[in-house]
Scaffold this motif. Structure first.
Motif, PDB file in Angstrom:
ATOM      1  N   LEU A  63      -8.565   4.981  -4.538  1.00 58.00           N
ATOM      2  CA  LEU A  63      -8.039   4.213  -3.412  1.00 58.00           C
ATOM      3  C   LEU A  63      -7.377   2.918  -3.880  1.00 58.00           C
ATOM      4  CD1 LEU A  63     -10.874   4.776  -0.818  1.00 58.00           C
ATOM      5  CD2 LEU A  63      -8.608   5.837  -0.866  1.00 58.00           C
ATOM      6  N   LEU A  64      -7.989   2.239  -4.844  1.00 50.11           N
ATOM      7  CA  LEU A  64      -7.400   1.005  -5.365  1.00 50.11           C
ATOM      8  C   LEU A  64      -6.117   1.266  -6.144  1.00 50.11           C
ATOM      9  CD1 LEU A  64     -10.611  -0.884  -6.462  1.00 50.11           C
ATOM     10  CD2 LEU A  64      -9.113  -1.399  -4.519  1.00 50.11           C
ATOM     11  N   TYR A  65      -5.951   2.484  -6.630  1.00 52.68           N
ATOM     12  CA  TYR A  65      -4.744   2.881  -7.345  1.00 52.68           C
ATOM     13  C   TYR A  65      -3.535   2.961  -6.411  1.00 52.68           C
ATOM     14  CZ  TYR A  65      -2.130   5.482 -10.970  1.00 52.68           C
ATOM     15  OH  TYR A  65      -1.219   5.893 -11.913  1.00 52.68           O
ATOM     16  N   HIS A  66      -3.777   2.933  -5.107  1.00 51.65           N
ATOM     17  CA  HIS A  66      -2.710   2.980  -4.107  1.00 51.65           C
ATOM     18  C   HIS A  66      -2.304   1.598  -3.606  1.00 51.65           C
ATOM     19  CE1 HIS A  66      -4.107   7.137  -4.053  1.00 51.65           C
ATOM     20  NE2 HIS A  66      -2.945   7.455  -3.512  1.00 51.65           N
ATOM     21  N   VAL A  67      -2.914   0.544  -4.136  1.00 51.79           N
ATOM     22  CA  VAL A  67      -2.668  -0.818  -3.667  1.00 51.79           C
ATOM     23  C   VAL A  67      -2.101  -1.670  -4.799  1.00 51.79           C
ATOM     24  CG1 VAL A  67      -3.739  -2.902  -2.700  1.00 51.79           C
ATOM     25  CG2 VAL A  67      -4.574  -0.637  -2.031  1.00 51.79           C
ATOM     26  N   VAL A  68      -0.997  -2.347  -4.514  1.00 51.33           N
ATOM     27  CA  VAL A  68      -0.391  -3.278  -5.462  1.00 51.33           C
ATOM     28  C   VAL A  68      -0.455  -4.670  -4.830  1.00 51.33           C
ATOM     29  CG1 VAL A  68       1.747  -3.953  -6.640  1.00 51.33           C
ATOM     30  CG2 VAL A  68       1.127  -1.523  -6.448  1.00 51.33           C
ATOM     31  N   PRO A  69      -1.055  -5.633  -5.538  1.00 51.12           N
ATOM     32  CA  PRO A  69      -1.063  -6.999  -5.012  1.00 51.12           C
ATOM     33  C   PRO A  69       0.368  -7.513  -4.849  1.00 51.12           C
ATOM     34  CG  PRO A  69      -2.660  -6.776  -6.784  1.00 51.12           C
ATOM     35  CD  PRO A  69      -1.814  -5.522  -6.786  1.00 51.12           C
ATOM     36  N   GLY A  70       0.628  -8.199  -3.753  1.00 53.24           N
ATOM     37  CA  GLY A  70       1.958  -8.724  -3.467  1.00 53.24           C
ATOM     38  C   GLY A  70       2.726  -7.795  -2.555  1.00 53.24           C
ATOM     39  N   LYS A  71       3.750  -8.326  -1.929  1.00 48.61           N
ATOM     40  CA  LYS A  71       4.587  -7.532  -1.031  1.00 48.61           C
ATOM     41  C   LYS A  71       5.819  -7.080  -1.802  1.00 48.61           C
ATOM     42  CE  LYS A  71       6.974  -7.700   3.402  1.00 48.61           C
ATOM     43  NZ  LYS A  71       7.256  -8.531   4.589  1.00 48.61           N
ATOM     44  N   VAL A  72       5.930  -5.764  -2.005  1.00 46.03           N
ATOM     45  CA  VAL A  72       7.049  -5.185  -2.738  1.00 46.03           C
ATOM     46  C   VAL A  72       7.813  -4.273  -1.784  1.00 46.03           C
ATOM     47  CG1 VAL A  72       7.746  -3.902  -4.796  1.00 46.03           C
ATOM     48  CG2 VAL A  72       5.633  -5.246  -4.846  1.00 46.03           C
ATOM     49  N   THR A  73       8.982  -4.716  -1.373  1.00 44.88           N
ATOM     50  CA  THR A  73       9.807  -3.942  -0.449  1.00 44.88           C
ATOM     51  C   THR A  73      10.581  -2.871  -1.203  1.00 44.88           C
ATOM     52  OG1 THR A  73      11.706  -5.392  -0.673  1.00 44.88           O
ATOM     53  CG2 THR A  73      10.071  -5.969   1.037  1.00 44.88           C
ATOM     54  N   VAL A  86       3.176  -4.723   3.212  1.00 41.12           N
ATOM     55  CA  VAL A  86       4.067  -3.617   3.530  1.00 41.12           C
ATOM     56  C   VAL A  86       3.396  -2.302   3.136  1.00 41.12           C
ATOM     57  CG1 VAL A  86       5.284  -3.731   1.286  1.00 41.12           C
ATOM     58  CG2 VAL A  86       6.459  -2.793   3.292  1.00 41.12           C
ATOM     59  N   VAL A  87       3.698  -1.254   3.913  1.00 41.57           N
ATOM     60  CA  VAL A  87       3.188   0.087   3.639  1.00 41.57           C
ATOM     61  C   VAL A  87       4.375   0.978   3.321  1.00 41.57           C
ATOM     62  CG1 VAL A  87       2.008   2.112   4.610  1.00 41.57           C
ATOM     63  CG2 VAL A  87       1.220  -0.207   5.181  1.00 41.57           C
ATOM     64  N   HIS A  88       4.233   1.755   2.242  1.00 42.22           N
ATOM     65  CA  HIS A  88       5.200   2.796   1.909  1.00 42.22           C
ATOM     66  C   HIS A  88       4.442   4.115   1.993  1.00 42.22           C
ATOM     67  CE1 HIS A  88       7.974  -0.272   0.532  1.00 42.22           C
ATOM     68  NE2 HIS A  88       7.098  -0.706  -0.351  1.00 42.22           N
ATOM     69  N   VAL A  89       4.910   5.022   2.823  1.00 42.30           N
ATOM     70  CA  VAL A  89       4.246   6.319   3.012  1.00 42.30           C
ATOM     71  C   VAL A  89       4.658   7.245   1.876  1.00 42.30           C
ATOM     72  CG1 VAL A  89       3.951   8.251   4.601  1.00 42.30           C
ATOM     73  CG2 VAL A  89       4.294   5.928   5.505  1.00 42.30           C
ATOM     74  N   ILE A  90       3.681   7.932   1.289  1.00 47.07           N
ATOM     75  CA  ILE A  90       3.962   8.850   0.176  1.00 47.07           C
ATOM     76  C   ILE A  90       3.431  10.247   0.496  1.00 47.07           C
ATOM     77  CG2 ILE A  90       4.109   7.072  -1.614  1.00 47.07           C
ATOM     78  CD1 ILE A  90       1.202   7.684  -2.359  1.00 47.07           C
ATOM     79  N   ASP A  91       4.015  11.237  -0.206  1.00 50.14           N
ATOM     80  CA  ASP A  91       3.707  12.638   0.091  1.00 50.14           C
ATOM     81  C   ASP A  91       2.695  13.272  -0.856  1.00 50.14           C
ATOM     82  OD1 ASP A  91       5.205  12.924  -2.228  1.00 50.14           O
ATOM     83  OD2 ASP A  91       6.606  14.380  -1.375  1.00 50.14           O
ATOM     84  N   VAL A 111       0.852  -1.181   0.000  1.00 53.74           N
ATOM     85  CA  VAL A 111       0.000   0.000   0.000  1.00 53.74           C
ATOM     86  C   VAL A 111       0.890   1.234   0.000  1.00 53.74           C
ATOM     87  CG1 VAL A 111      -1.731   1.320   1.294  1.00 53.74           C
ATOM     88  CG2 VAL A 111      -1.885  -1.177   1.196  1.00 53.74           C
ATOM     89  N   PHE A 112       0.668   2.102  -0.985  1.00 54.88           N
ATOM     90  CA  PHE A 112       1.315   3.413  -1.026  1.00 54.88           C
ATOM     91  C   PHE A 112       0.332   4.359  -0.339  1.00 54.88           C
ATOM     92  CE2 PHE A 112       3.181   1.079  -4.567  1.00 54.88           C
ATOM     93  CZ  PHE A 112       4.518   1.205  -4.255  1.00 54.88           C
ATOM     94  N   ALA A 113       0.613   4.679   0.917  1.00 54.37           N
ATOM     95  CA  ALA A 113      -0.337   5.382   1.769  1.00 54.37           C
ATOM     96  C   ALA A 113      -0.052   6.878   1.833  1.00 54.37           C
ATOM     97  CB  ALA A 113      -0.294   4.784   3.174  1.00 54.37           C
TER      98      ALA A 113
END
Length: 159
Positions: free
Chosen positions: A94-104, A149-154, A64-66
Motif C-alpha cells: 500500500l505504501l508503494y502506491h504513495v509518493v510524498p508531494g503532489k506530482v501532477t 492528487v490521485v492518479h488511477v492505475i490499471d 496516490v497511484f490508486a
C-alpha cells in the motif's frame, strides 16, 4: 516511517470514529475520493486488512497511484489472499502506491522515477501518449484533492 504510515492510513481510509468504525470522509481529500468511489472498494478493504484504518493523521500533499477493483482482479487469487493475510507485506504494498508531494501529470511525464512512501522507487515512462508506472497504465490522471492528487492505475504495483 511511522508518520508516513499514519498519514497514508488517513489518506486511504478516512477518519476513525469512537467505537472502532470508520466514518466516510467528506470534502475533497484523498481519503474522501478513495472512500466514496465504489471503484476503489478493494483498495479500501486492503487498507482495512492492513490495520491502517485506526491510524489518524493529516497533512500532505501526497500523490496516490490508486488501483481500481479491476486492477486487483488481475492479481491471482491465491497471491491476493496471501497478501491480505500478511499485514506487513500488505502495508508495504500500500505504501508503494504513495509518493510524498503532489506530482501532477504534467510533472510525471518529465520524470523517470519516483521514491514512494515505503522507500522504494517506481519506474515512470511515457509510451505512445500513455504514462506507465512500472507495469501499470495511468487510466485517469490528476484527480485533484485538497491534500494532493490521485492518479488511477490499471494494475496493482508490487514492490
Amino acid at each position: 516511517m511511522k508518520q508516513v504510515l499514519t498519514m497514508t492510513a488517513l489518506l486511504l481510509t478516512g477518519t476513525a470514529v469512537a467505537g472502532g468504525g470508520s466514518a466516510v470522509p467528506t470534502g475533497n481529500s484523498i481519503a474522501a475520493i478513495v472512500a466514496n468511489d465504489p471503484n476503489f472498494s478493494t483498495l479500501l478493504s486492503a487498507v482495512q486488512a492492513a490495520g491502517l484504518t485506526q491510524e489518524l493523521a493529516s497533512g500532505g500533499p501526497y500523490t496516490v497511484f490508486a488501483p481500481t477493483n479491476a486492477a486487483f482482479a488481475k492479481v491471482p487469487q491465491a497471491q491476493l489472499n496471501a497478501l491480505l493475510n500478511d499485514r506487513e507485506q500488505l502495508r508495504a504494498v500500500l505504501l508503494y502506491h504513495v509518493v510524498p508531494g503532489k506530482v501532477t501529470s504534467g510533472q510525471v511525464v518529465n520524470l523517470d522515477s519516483a521514491t514512494t512512501a515505503n522507500g522504494a522507487d517506481l519506474d515512470i515512462m511515457t509510451n505512445g501518449g500513455k504514462v506507465m508506472i512500472n507495469d501499470a497504465t495511468v487510466t485517469k490522471a490528476d484527480v485533484q484533492a485538497s491534500n494532493g492528487v490521485v492518479h488511477v492505475i490499471d494494475t496493482v504495483l508490487l514492490p
